[in-house]
Design an enzyme around this catalytic site. Structure first.
Site, PDB file in Angstrom:
ATOM      1  N   VAL A 152       0.841  -1.209   0.000  1.00  0.00           N
ATOM      2  CA  VAL A 152       0.000   0.000   0.000  1.00  0.00           C
ATOM      3  C   VAL A 152       0.870   1.250   0.000  1.00  0.00           C
ATOM      4  CG1 VAL A 152      -1.663   1.312   1.373  1.00  0.00           C
ATOM      5  CG2 VAL A 152      -1.935  -1.163   1.123  1.00  0.00           C
ATOM      6  N   TYR A 195      -6.065  -8.477  14.660  1.00  0.00           N
ATOM      7  CA  TYR A 195      -5.813  -7.370  13.732  1.00  0.00           C
ATOM      8  C   TYR A 195      -6.971  -6.372  13.786  1.00  0.00           C
ATOM      9  CZ  TYR A 195      -4.810  -5.100   9.237  1.00  0.00           C
ATOM     10  OH  TYR A 195      -4.534  -4.186   8.249  1.00  0.00           O
ATOM     11  N   ASN A 222     -10.255  -6.311   0.642  1.00  0.00           N
ATOM     12  CA  ASN A 222      -9.038  -7.103   0.356  1.00  0.00           C
ATOM     13  C   ASN A 222      -8.286  -6.511  -0.840  1.00  0.00           C
ATOM     14  OD1 ASN A 222     -10.563  -8.725   2.150  1.00  0.00           O
ATOM     15  ND2 ASN A 222      -9.583 -10.580   1.380  1.00  0.00           N
ATOM     16  N   LEU A 223      -7.004  -6.262  -0.646  1.00  0.00           N
ATOM     17  CA  LEU A 223      -6.197  -5.575  -1.659  1.00  0.00           C
ATOM     18  C   LEU A 223      -5.286  -6.545  -2.395  1.00  0.00           C
ATOM     19  CD1 LEU A 223      -5.173  -2.595   0.629  1.00  0.00           C
ATOM     20  CD2 LEU A 223      -6.960  -2.606  -1.133  1.00  0.00           C
ATOM     21  N   TRP A 260      -7.717 -23.370  -0.210  1.00  0.00           N
ATOM     22  CA  TRP A 260      -8.086 -23.599   1.188  1.00  0.00           C
ATOM     23  C   TRP A 260      -9.591 -23.430   1.371  1.00  0.00           C
ATOM     24  CZ3 TRP A 260      -4.103 -20.005   4.169  1.00  0.00           C
ATOM     25  CH2 TRP A 260      -2.813 -20.490   3.945  1.00  0.00           C
TER      26      TRP A 260
HETATM   27  O1  GFB Z   1      -7.246 -13.488   1.870  1.00  0.00           O
HETATM   28  P1  GFB Z   1      -7.395 -14.341   3.063  1.00  0.00           P
HETATM   29  O2  GFB Z   1      -6.172 -15.001   3.581  1.00  0.00           O
HETATM   30  O3  GFB Z   1      -8.013 -13.530   4.270  1.00  0.00           O
HETATM   31  O4  GFB Z   1      -8.434 -15.526   2.734  1.00  0.00           O
HETATM   32  P2  GFB Z   1      -9.483 -13.027   4.720  1.00  0.00           P
HETATM   33  C1  GFB Z   1      -9.653 -15.306   2.070  1.00  0.00           C
HETATM   34  C2  GFB Z   1     -10.346 -16.621   1.793  1.00  0.00           C
HETATM   35  O5  GFB Z   1      -9.615 -17.329   0.781  1.00  0.00           O
HETATM   36  C3  GFB Z   1     -10.481 -17.576   2.964  1.00  0.00           C
HETATM   37  C4  GFB Z   1      -9.456 -18.676   1.162  1.00  0.00           C
HETATM   38  O6  GFB Z   1     -11.746 -18.197   2.905  1.00  0.00           O
HETATM   39  C5  GFB Z   1      -9.381 -18.610   2.674  1.00  0.00           C
HETATM   40  O7  GFB Z   1      -9.619 -19.870   3.276  1.00  0.00           O
HETATM   41  N1  GFB Z   1      -8.288 -19.262   0.504  1.00  0.00           N
HETATM   42  C6  GFB Z   1      -8.324 -20.242  -0.439  1.00  0.00           C
HETATM   43  C7  GFB Z   1      -6.996 -18.946   0.724  1.00  0.00           C
HETATM   44  N2  GFB Z   1      -7.095 -20.595  -0.791  1.00  0.00           N
HETATM   45  C8  GFB Z   1      -6.236 -19.792  -0.100  1.00  0.00           C
HETATM   46  C9  GFB Z   1      -4.822 -19.695  -0.059  1.00  0.00           C
HETATM   47  O8  GFB Z   1      -4.068 -20.413  -0.725  1.00  0.00           O
HETATM   48  N3  GFB Z   1      -4.302 -18.726   0.757  1.00  0.00           N
HETATM   49  C10 GFB Z   1      -5.092 -17.910   1.514  1.00  0.00           C
HETATM   50  N4  GFB Z   1      -4.522 -16.978   2.293  1.00  0.00           N
HETATM   51  N5  GFB Z   1      -6.453 -18.013   1.520  1.00  0.00           N
HETATM   52  C11 GFB Z   1      -8.037 -11.253   5.891  1.00  0.00           C
HETATM   53  C12 GFB Z   1      -7.707 -10.944   7.321  1.00  0.00           C
HETATM   54  O9  GFB Z   1      -9.095 -12.112   5.923  1.00  0.00           O
HETATM   55  O10 GFB Z   1      -8.432 -10.124   5.164  1.00  0.00           O
HETATM   56  C13 GFB Z   1      -6.838  -9.783   7.457  1.00  0.00           C
HETATM   57  O11 GFB Z   1      -7.156 -12.102   7.903  1.00  0.00           O
HETATM   58  C14 GFB Z   1      -7.262  -8.623   6.591  1.00  0.00           C
HETATM   59  O12 GFB Z   1      -6.784  -9.393   8.788  1.00  0.00           O
HETATM   60  C15 GFB Z   1      -7.560  -9.060   5.173  1.00  0.00           C
HETATM   61  O13 GFB Z   1      -8.384  -7.995   7.125  1.00  0.00           O
HETATM   62  C16 GFB Z   1      -8.073  -7.957   4.300  1.00  0.00           C
HETATM   63  O14 GFB Z   1     -10.152 -12.222   3.641  1.00  0.00           O
HETATM   64  O15 GFB Z   1     -10.285 -14.143   5.266  1.00  0.00           O
END
Ligand code: GFB
Length: 314
Positions: free
Chosen positions: A21, A141, A170-171, A207
């Protein structure tokens, strides 16, 4: 409520300029008629109150954009609750208090739409803040960010300072984190789909159930909206920043596969959490202020895949 802030000739500190960002903000502001200030972590660790206070007192920026934060995806949030809560609380408290002491004219704190209650009515209006329990996978967070928003509101109320906050969805974009354990979903899927294509894998494993819904915003569009708010917004209520486009994680994975050129099916690792079921920001406030310029995800994904290919050495 609008109290116009002219950027021209101003000295603007982008706190967190090395992050995705912060670097987008530096790119954008360097095209404006203002001076962009940055300081490396090796010189000032923003968790250190004395160092942060001293730097701000010496430097005296006109405005501060708070893009410094400990961030990560769903797994990183759950794995490191101490740093997601403590680091973010310290960074926010030190920068906001230091800015107030140093006579900073305008400050914009960046939060996240995960500050809103898990079961908030969708699309999520800014007024739903603190009306219900948070999503467990990111409450550390979220609580730190809520404290930061409240601190801005407290300085506005008690000292009349023009400190505002914005909550991006989400960015993604250039400079993202592609580490599979700590990243957010979009960069993780770009990397996984690319590697699956290169290795001729028979599937792309994602996931959770694939059902959660998310809204994605390109970081250069976020930077534009942030600078727009810096100039045009002055009120206590946070402002959501998003694209208005919502995708299930499975649909996102298909879109990423198409962009990357991976043709295999999806597989679902249900041992991993889904997190919040839906997180769509209500953008009425931002749009009525006059910013509505987010690029479509399809376009942003293509650009981001190109930057992944050039910067990740793949
Ligand atoms: O982007 P993400 O990690 O965070 O995961 P959040 C979003 C969704 O994508 C969840 C799925 O349902 C994950 O289970 N997903 C599927 C995956 N495959 C994958 C993968 O390979 N990697 C990841 N990381 N996810 C975050 C917050 O929440 O959003 C932060 O934890 C922040 O604090 C951010 O606010 C904007 O969208 O769930």
């Amino acid at each position: 409520m609008s109290r116009l802030f002219a950027l021209e000739g101003k000295r603007i500190w982008v706190a967190g300029h090395r992050g995705m960002v912060g670097s987008a903000l530096v790119r954008l502001l360097s095209r404006e008629n203002c001076e962009v200030l940055t300081v490396p972590r090796s010189e000032v660790d923003l968790r250190d109150q004395a160092a942060t206070r001293r730097w701000l007192a010496d430097t005296k920026p006109d405005a501060v954009i708070m893009a410094a934060a400990r961030v990560g995806g769903i797994a990183a949030n759950s794995a490191s609750p101490v740093s997601f809560l403590y680091d973010n609380l310290m960074i926010e408290a030190n920068v906001i208090e230091g800015a107030a002491r140093a006579g900073v004219e305008k400050l914009l704190l960046l939060g996240s739409t995960c500050i809103y209650p898990r079961d908030a009515e969708q699309p999520i209006r800014e007024e739903s803040l603190l009306t219900g329990p948070l999503e467990k996978t990111n409450e550390w967070y979220a609580i730190a960010k809520i404290a930061g928003i409240k601190l801005c509101q407290a300085y506005r109320q008690e000292q009349g300072l023009d400190f505002i906050s914005a909550q991006p969805t989400n960015l993604y974009g250039p400079g993202d984190n592609y580490d599979l354990e700590t990243s957010h979903v979009l960069p993780a899927l770009i990397r996984k789909a690319h590697e699956a294509k290169v290795r001729k894998a028979d599937r792309l494993t994602i996931w959770g159930s694939g059902n959660p819904l998310r809204e994605f915003l390109h970081v250069d569009d976020l930077a534009e909206a942030v600078v727009f708010l810096l100039r045009n917004y002055s009120d206590a209520l946070p402002v959501n920043i998003g694209s208005g486009e919502e995708f299930s994680i499975a649909d996102l994975a298909h879109l990423v596969s198409d962009t990357v050129g991976f043709e295999g099916p999806l597989a679902f690792d249900r041992s991993r959490p889904d997190g919040t079921p839906r997180k769509l920001a209500d953008l009425t406030r931002l749009h009525s202020l006059g910013w509505d310029n987010a690029r479509p995800l399809k376009v942003g994904l293509q650009q981001t895949y190109e930057s992944f290919l050039t910067t990740q050495g793949v």
